[in-house]
Design an enzyme around this catalytic site. Structure first.
Site, PDB file in Angstrom:
ATOM      1  N   GLY A   1      -2.361  -3.822 -14.402  1.00  0.00           N
ATOM      2  CA  GLY A   1      -3.393  -2.871 -14.828  1.00  0.00           C
ATOM      3  C   GLY A   1      -4.781  -3.446 -15.048  1.00  0.00           C
TER       4      GLY A   1
ATOM      5  N   ILE B   1       4.919   3.494  -1.435  1.00  0.00           N
ATOM      6  CA  ILE B   1       4.268   4.224  -0.352  1.00  0.00           C
ATOM      7  C   ILE B   1       4.308   5.703  -0.706  1.00  0.00           C
ATOM      8  CG2 ILE B   1       4.357   4.775   2.109  1.00  0.00           C
ATOM      9  CD1 ILE B   1       4.102   1.879   2.072  1.00  0.00           C
TER      10      ILE B   1
ATOM     11  N   HIS C   1      -7.263  -2.710  -2.005  1.00  0.00           N
ATOM     12  CA  HIS C   1      -6.330  -3.646  -1.356  1.00  0.00           C
ATOM     13  C   HIS C   1      -6.945  -5.048  -1.371  1.00  0.00           C
ATOM     14  CE1 HIS C   1      -2.978  -4.745   1.246  1.00  0.00           C
ATOM     15  NE2 HIS C   1      -3.832  -5.501   1.917  1.00  0.00           N
TER      16      HIS C   1
ATOM     17  N   GLU D   1      -2.251   8.744   6.055  1.00  0.00           N
ATOM     18  CA  GLU D   1      -0.816   8.527   6.259  1.00  0.00           C
ATOM     19  C   GLU D   1      -0.514   7.129   6.810  1.00  0.00           C
ATOM     20  OE1 GLU D   1       1.349  11.786   8.137  1.00  0.00           O
ATOM     21  OE2 GLU D   1      -0.292  13.062   7.448  1.00  0.00           O
TER      22      GLU D   1
ATOM     23  N   VAL E   1      -0.603   3.412   6.391  1.00  0.00           N
ATOM     24  CA  VAL E   1      -0.752   2.560   5.214  1.00  0.00           C
ATOM     25  C   VAL E   1      -1.892   1.541   5.381  1.00  0.00           C
ATOM     26  CG1 VAL E   1       0.438   0.853   3.752  1.00  0.00           C
ATOM     27  CG2 VAL E   1       1.665   2.849   4.616  1.00  0.00           C
TER      28      VAL E   1
HETATM   29  C1  GRF Z   1      -4.546  -5.749  -6.981  1.00  0.00           C
HETATM   30  O1  GRF Z   1      -4.608  -7.010  -6.359  1.00  0.00           O
HETATM   31  C2  GRF Z   1      -4.807  -4.662  -5.981  1.00  0.00           C
HETATM   32  O2  GRF Z   1      -5.689  -5.031  -4.971  1.00  0.00           O
HETATM   33  C3  GRF Z   1      -3.434  -4.427  -5.388  1.00  0.00           C
HETATM   34  O3  GRF Z   1      -2.551  -4.564  -6.485  1.00  0.00           O
HETATM   35  C4  GRF Z   1      -3.140  -5.421  -7.457  1.00  0.00           C
HETATM   36  C5  GRF Z   1      -3.158  -4.659  -8.754  1.00  0.00           C
HETATM   37  O4  GRF Z   1      -3.588  -5.479  -9.820  1.00  0.00           O
HETATM   38  N1  GRF Z   1      -3.354  -3.146  -4.745  1.00  0.00           N
HETATM   39  P1  GRF Z   1      -3.808  -4.862 -11.245  1.00  0.00           P
HETATM   40  O5  GRF Z   1      -2.516  -4.149 -11.644  1.00  0.00           O
HETATM   41  O6  GRF Z   1      -4.951  -3.892 -11.171  1.00  0.00           O
HETATM   42  O7  GRF Z   1      -4.102  -6.009 -12.161  1.00  0.00           O
END
Ligand code: GRF
Length: 202
Positions: free
Chosen positions: A12, A92, A109, A143, A145
């Site tokens: 988080g 997903i 991402h 859709e 990913v």
């Molecule tokens: C991050 O690296 C984000 O890019 C990926 O999942 C991770 C989540 O980290 N999708 P956090 O839970 O926000 O610390």
């Protein structure tokens, strides 16, 4: 004000960065709901600390994913959510969910997409391939990913002695900057999609 739901599964830190901006009064939107598919993760704790409503809905183990995500979708509608932010959500999404929220759902991402999409280990993959630059991407969810229209990216250098942890930390600092910024742009109505590409108005 635009109501935002943040969907999480773990640590988080992105959620926390968003909520900090909200507290500082610079997000331009209101996180009104946090959705987690696990009850006991740090992200849920963070949401509680900030006094944000949490909806826990497991879409694993015997629970039908389609049904669970329908339940989430109904909850988002009930809370009048105008933007869904995936911030480390590890499932997903069904095509029904994505279609319903298309244009109103974004993801962060930890790579410069389209490199290293579709994996939960993008930083390890970056190191494995010996890339010299990596980073993070905020994109609309479609859709396909990790392949939706790109909203924002930030690059970081990759050093020879990097570990997955050190690279992830460097990328994360940029994630915490560009994800709240994307929310702010969306809230201001400055993001549009033309011919599958994102345009950001002045
Ligand atoms: C991050 O690296 C984000 O890019 C990926 O999942 C991770 C989540 O980290 N999708 P956090 O839970 O926000 O610390």
């Amino acid at each position: 004000m635009l109501k935002v739901a943040v969907m999480v599964s773990g640590r988080g830190s992105n959620l926390e960065a968003i909520l900090q901006r909200q507290r500082e009064g610079v997000l331009g939107a209101e996180v009104s709901l946090v959705v987690s598919n696990y009850p006991d993760v740090k992200a849920v704790q963070i949401a509680n600390d900030f006094g944000i409503e949490v909806f826990v809905c497991s879409d694993r183990k015997g629970n039908d994913r389609k049904e669970a995500q329908m339940e989430i979708s109904n909850m988002l509608t009930a809370r009048d959510v105008g933007l869904v932010v995936l911030a480390g959500y590890d499932r997903i999404l069904t095509k029904e969910f994505v279609r319903h929220w298309q244009g109103r759902i974004i993801n962060i991402h930890p790579s410069l997409l389209p490199a290293f999409g579709g994996t939960l280990h993008a930083q390890a993959e970056a190191l494995k391939h010996g890339v010299k630059i990596s980073g993070c991407t905020v994109h609309f969810v479609t859709e396909d990913v990790d392949a939706g229209p790109i909203i924002a990216q930030a690059a970081v250098p990759v050093f020879e002695n990097d570990t997955v942890e050190s690279l992830s930390d460097r990328i994360l600092r940029e994630e915490h900057r560009i994800l709240p910024e994307a929310i702010r742009l969306f809230a201001q109505g400055r993001l549009t999609i033309q011919n599958g590409k994102v345009l950001i108005k002045g």
